[in-house]
Structures are given as C-alpha cells and as structure tokens.
Design a protein around this motif. Structure first.
Motif, short mmCIF file in Angstrom:
data_model
loop_
_atom_site.label_atom_id
_atom_site.label_comp_id
_atom_site.label_asym_id
_atom_site.label_seq_id
_atom_site.Cartn_x
_atom_site.Cartn_y
_atom_site.Cartn_z
N ILE A 1 0.85 -1.20 0.00
CA ILE A 1 0.00 0.00 0.00
C ILE A 1 0.88 1.25 0.00
O ILE A 1 0.62 2.22 -0.72
CB ILE A 1 -0.95 0.00 1.21
N LEU A 2 1.95 1.24 0.80
CA LEU A 2 2.85 2.39 0.84
C LEU A 2 3.58 2.58 -0.48
O LEU A 2 3.84 3.72 -0.89
CB LEU A 2 3.84 2.25 2.00
N GLY B 1 1.57 7.82 -6.17
CA GLY B 1 0.52 8.81 -6.35
C GLY B 1 -0.88 8.35 -5.98
O GLY B 1 -1.83 9.12 -6.10
N PHE B 2 -1.03 7.10 -5.58
CA PHE B 2 -2.35 6.63 -5.16
C PHE B 2 -2.74 7.30 -3.86
O PHE B 2 -1.89 7.57 -3.00
CB PHE B 2 -2.35 5.10 -4.97
N LEU C 1 -3.10 8.66 5.32
CA LEU C 1 -4.45 8.60 4.77
C LEU C 1 -4.89 9.96 4.24
O LEU C 1 -4.63 10.98 4.85
CB LEU C 1 -5.43 8.14 5.85
N CYS C 2 -5.59 9.93 3.11
CA CYS C 2 -6.17 11.18 2.62
C CYS C 2 -7.60 11.32 3.12
O CYS C 2 -8.15 12.42 3.13
CB CYS C 2 -6.11 11.24 1.10
#
Length: 73
Positions: free
Chosen positions: A17-18, A24-25, A55-56
C-alpha cells in the motif's frame, strides 16, 4: 501485525500500500470501529507501517461500512 506468521502477511500488504502511495495513489479507510482506537493503532502499534497521516480520508464509525461510504461521497 508482526514480523512472522499471518501477521507478516498484513505487514507485507501495508508495505505494498505504501508503494502505491509513493506512486501517487490516495489511501483511505472505512472502519466500523471507535476512531480513537483506530488512530492509536495506526500511530502506536510497533509493527504498523501505515500511519494515520498516510491517509487522505477516513470514515470511522459503528454504522455499516456501506452506509459510511455512501455518506462520505
């Protein structure tokens, strides 16, 4: 979460995930839980690679995840 057994698989998943984040995800979570405890795990668990600051967006509550996702849109 750990460095061996099934916990290692979760840690490896976070590592992937990182990698996506570095490409850019945007990373977000939807959790059926208490937000205080979720943040605590993200920021204090010794084997947690993801941090709350990665987290966004986050939607944490005790309602159904499907409802949380709909409300967040």
């Amino acid at each position: 979460l750990s460095n061996n057994g099934i916990g290692k698989a979760y840690r490896d998943f976070q590592r992937e995930i990182l990698k996506l984040k570095s490409q850019g995800f945007l990373i977000c979570i939807c959790s059926k839980n208490d937000e205080h405890y979720v943040k605590k795990v993200f920021d204090e668990h010794p084997y947690m690679l993801l941090k709350w600051s990665d987290l966004c967006a986050a939607k944490v509550s005790f309602q159904a995840k499907s409802k949380s996702i709909i409300e967040y849109q």
